[in-house]
Each structure stands twice: as structure tokens, then as C-alpha cells.
Motif scaffolding. Structure first.
Motif, short mmCIF file in Angstrom:
data_model
loop_
_atom_site.label_atom_id
_atom_site.label_comp_id
_atom_site.label_asym_id
_atom_site.label_seq_id
_atom_site.Cartn_x
_atom_site.Cartn_y
_atom_site.Cartn_z
N ILE A 86 4.39 9.82 0.36
CA ILE A 86 5.26 9.74 1.55
C ILE A 86 4.62 10.45 2.74
O ILE A 86 4.71 9.98 3.87
N GLY A 116 2.14 1.02 2.40
CA GLY A 116 3.56 1.29 2.48
C GLY A 116 4.17 1.79 1.19
O GLY A 116 3.60 2.60 0.48
N VAL A 117 5.34 1.24 0.86
CA VAL A 117 6.11 1.71 -0.29
C VAL A 117 5.36 1.48 -1.60
O VAL A 117 5.46 2.29 -2.53
N PHE A 118 4.59 0.41 -1.68
CA PHE A 118 3.86 0.14 -2.92
C PHE A 118 2.78 1.18 -3.17
O PHE A 118 2.55 1.59 -4.30
N LYS A 119 2.13 1.61 -2.09
CA LYS A 119 1.11 2.65 -2.23
C LYS A 119 1.75 3.97 -2.66
O LYS A 119 1.23 4.65 -3.54
N VAL A 120 2.88 4.30 -2.07
CA VAL A 120 3.59 5.53 -2.44
C VAL A 120 3.96 5.49 -3.92
O VAL A 120 3.73 6.47 -4.66
N LEU A 121 4.51 4.37 -4.38
CA LEU A 121 4.89 4.25 -5.79
C LEU A 121 3.68 4.27 -6.70
O LEU A 121 3.73 4.82 -7.81
N LYS A 169 1.48 10.81 3.20
CA LYS A 169 0.14 10.23 3.41
C LYS A 169 -0.97 11.27 3.21
O LYS A 169 -1.92 11.35 3.99
N ASN A 198 -0.68 -0.55 8.49
CA ASN A 198 0.00 -0.28 7.24
C ASN A 198 -1.02 -0.22 6.11
O ASN A 198 -1.72 -1.17 5.85
N LEU A 223 5.15 11.26 -5.35
CA LEU A 223 5.99 10.67 -4.30
C LEU A 223 5.84 11.44 -2.99
O LEU A 223 5.68 10.84 -1.93
#
Length: 180
Positions: A122, A5-10, A124, A2, A118
Motif C-alpha cells: 500500500i 495497483g491492488v493486484f501488486k499489493v495483494l 509502495k 499504475n 499489505l
């Protein structure tokens, strides 16, 4: 593993939304320099350069303004700002000539940055080289991984451009200058 995750996307979306403000202050060089160090160490970079769709938010913002403006001179200038960004990689004319002049288009620009960022996060999106301009050639940053990585780079830029144009058009120019 990982890689955020979502924090990296945001975070990528936030950087893409705010990037042009960094450009206006010259602070973007700090992040570019950091991405160069990461690129030199790892041969790839998937945070700062993933947000490079933000350059296309300026072109989109200027298209939205162009579609709203009635004055031929202002329309001509907005069109020239789009060309400056897409061909020349220069965003400052659009930032100052549309974004700061009217104010409200900056919200469209930021919305495009969030949307493109975003998508980049998402999927990557990863850069394998640095093309140090904000024009169409910057999409070559994403050549080197899978073919889909390059395609995702193009899609992120198109999303950023289209969303910026649509939101700018929908919100209008502000400051009572929609018809000017």
C-alpha cells in the motif's frame, strides 16, 4: 503510472506470507536473484524486497510461542530464535524449532506476512540496495528514496513482527503442547 495497483499489493502480501516456506525449500534464491537483476537494471526494486518484512514474522512467531511456553528450556530456545533472526538474520532455527515443531505458529507467521506485506504494498515500499540478510540491517534496503520510504520499511517489519506474535499467541501452539 499504475505499477500494478491492488493486484501488486495483494501479490506482495502473498509473497510475504509464503516467503519462509520458500526459505525452507531454498526456492527463495530464485526470487532474490530476480530482484538483483531488476535492481541492476532499474536501481530499485519494489516487489520481492518489499516483502522482506517476512523475516520479522519468524521473530514474532517465536515471541508468541515464548509467551505461551511454560518449560524453561523451550522458552530459552524460543528466545534464542528471536535473537538469531533479529541480530543474525537466520530464520531457520525458528522455522524448524517453533514453526514445524508445533505447526499452528506457522499460521501466525503467515498472518504477520500478510499484514506487513499489505502495508509494504500500500505504501509502495521500494528497495534501493540489497542487504542480503533477514536481520535488522535488511531495513537499510529502503534507504535511498524518501525518508518516509525508510520509515515505511521499519513500520512494515514492526507490523509483521507484532501481528505474528499476537496471532501465534492467540492461536496457541497446537499439538497439545501449549503448556510444554
Amino acid at each position: 503510472g499504475n505499477s500494478g495497483g491492488v493486484f501488486k499489493v495483494l501479490a506482495i502480501a502473498a509473497v510475504a506470507a509464503l516467503w519462509q516456506f520458500l526459505v525452507m525449500t531454498g526456492m527463495h534464491w530464485l526470487l532474490i536473484t530476480t530482484s538483483m537483476v531488476v535492481m541492476a537494471e532499474l536501481g530499485q526494486e519494489s516487489f520481492v524486497l518489499a516483502a522482506n518484512c517476512s523475516a520479522f514474522t519468524v521473530g514474532g512467531m517465536c515471541l508468541g510461542a515464548f509467551l505461551r511456553q511454560r518449560d524453561a528450556g523451550k522458552r530459552s530456545m524460543s528466545l534464542s530464535y528471536i535473537v538469531a533472526q533479529i541480530l543474525g538474520g537466520i530464520t531457520e532455527p525458528g522455522l524448524y524449532g517453533v514453526g514445524l515443531q508445533y505447526g499452528r505458529p506457522l499460521l501466525g507467521m503467515m498472518a504477520g506476512g500478510v499484514a506487513g506485506g499489505l502495508y509494504a504494498g500500500i505504501t509502495k515500499l521500494t528497495a534501493y540496495q540489497i542487504v542480503p540478510v533477514g536481520n535488522f540491517l535488511s531495513l537499510l534496503d529502503f534507504v535511498g528514496g524518501s525518508d518516509m520510504n525508510f520509515i515505511n520499511g521499519i513500520i512494515a517489519a514492526v507490523i509483521a513482527f507484532v501481528v505474528s506474535a499476537a496471532v501465534t499467541y492467540a492461536l496457541g501452539l497446537g499439538k497439545g503442547k501449549s503448556a510444554g
